[in-house]
Scaffold this active site. Structure first.
Site, PDB file in Angstrom:
ATOM      1  N   ASP A 172     -50.377  36.677   1.377  1.00  0.00           N
ATOM      2  CA  ASP A 172     -49.468  36.575   2.516  1.00  0.00           C
ATOM      3  C   ASP A 172     -49.731  35.262   3.248  1.00  0.00           C
ATOM      4  OD1 ASP A 172     -48.331  39.104   2.071  1.00  0.00           O
ATOM      5  OD2 ASP A 172     -49.969  40.085   3.158  1.00  0.00           O
ATOM      6  N   GLY A 173     -48.700  34.737   3.871  1.00  0.00           N
ATOM      7  CA  GLY A 173     -48.856  33.522   4.655  1.00  0.00           C
ATOM      8  C   GLY A 173     -48.464  32.269   3.899  1.00  0.00           C
ATOM      9  N   CYS A 174     -47.983  32.422   2.683  1.00  0.00           N
ATOM     10  CA  CYS A 174     -47.538  31.289   1.881  1.00  0.00           C
ATOM     11  C   CYS A 174     -46.013  31.280   1.838  1.00  0.00           C
ATOM     12  CB  CYS A 174     -48.075  31.387   0.451  1.00  0.00           C
ATOM     13  SG  CYS A 174     -49.875  31.344   0.347  1.00  0.00           S
ATOM     14  N   ALA A 175     -45.436  30.100   1.948  1.00  0.00           N
ATOM     15  CA  ALA A 175     -43.982  29.989   1.857  1.00  0.00           C
ATOM     16  C   ALA A 175     -43.520  30.293   0.439  1.00  0.00           C
ATOM     17  CB  ALA A 175     -43.537  28.592   2.267  1.00  0.00           C
ATOM     18  N   SER A 176     -44.327  29.940  -0.529  1.00  0.00           N
ATOM     19  CA  SER A 176     -44.028  30.216  -1.941  1.00  0.00           C
ATOM     20  C   SER A 176     -44.622  31.565  -2.325  1.00  0.00           C
ATOM     21  CB  SER A 176     -44.655  29.142  -2.827  1.00  0.00           C
ATOM     22  OG  SER A 176     -44.248  27.862  -2.424  1.00  0.00           O
TER      23      SER A 176
END
Length: 142
Positions: free
Chosen positions: A48-52
């Site tokens: 979690d916390g990744c744009a990808s």
């Protein structure tokens, strides 16, 4: 504290003057990584916390603080896949105790990534580091 493989990446970054060349190198590192099997691309391994889309599957050999840490990773973005490869070079083969001692911000700072990644990519990189540290910390405490 950095692994020999990470030192090789740092040396290559010093040699490459242009950030476009460095980005290409990061992408090449990602292409060299084996793909993460689809069966491991599940919510439990998703970061979690990744744009990808990013998945990290820890591989721990042993138990307690001396267990050896490794992981497999995958992303749907080539640059992020390269960042996973850099993290793999930074952490793979360390004990879980040593993983907790790595100053990732300092080591990654040597590559100049903080100055050349978008804020979303930087946040995603921090999220991946946190996931790695969490898994290693839980194993070390067990």
């Amino acid at each position: 504290m950095a692994t020999e493989r990470f030192e090789e990446i740092a040396d290559t970054f010093e040699f490459l003057d242009d950030w476009e060349d460095r980005y290409r190198h990061v992408i090449e590192l990602g292409k060299e990584m084996p793909a993460l099997d689809e069966v491991f691309r599940v919510p439990a391994t998703k970061v979690d916390g990744c744009a990808s889309q990013v998945w990290i599957r820890p591989i721990i050999d042993g138990s307690g603080p001396e267990a050896t840490f490794d992981f497999e990773g995958e992303s749907d973005a080539m640059i992020v896949r390269g960042l996973i490869a850099i993290l793999h070079a930074l952490y793979s083969g360390l004990t879980v105790r040593e993983v907790g001692q790595v100053d990732a911000a300092k080591e990654l700072g040597r590559l100049g990534l903080n100055d050349h990644l978008s804020s979303q990519r930087s946040n995603g990189l921090r999220a991946m580091v946190e996931r790695i540290r969490l898994v290693a910390g839980e194993t070390a405490a067990a």
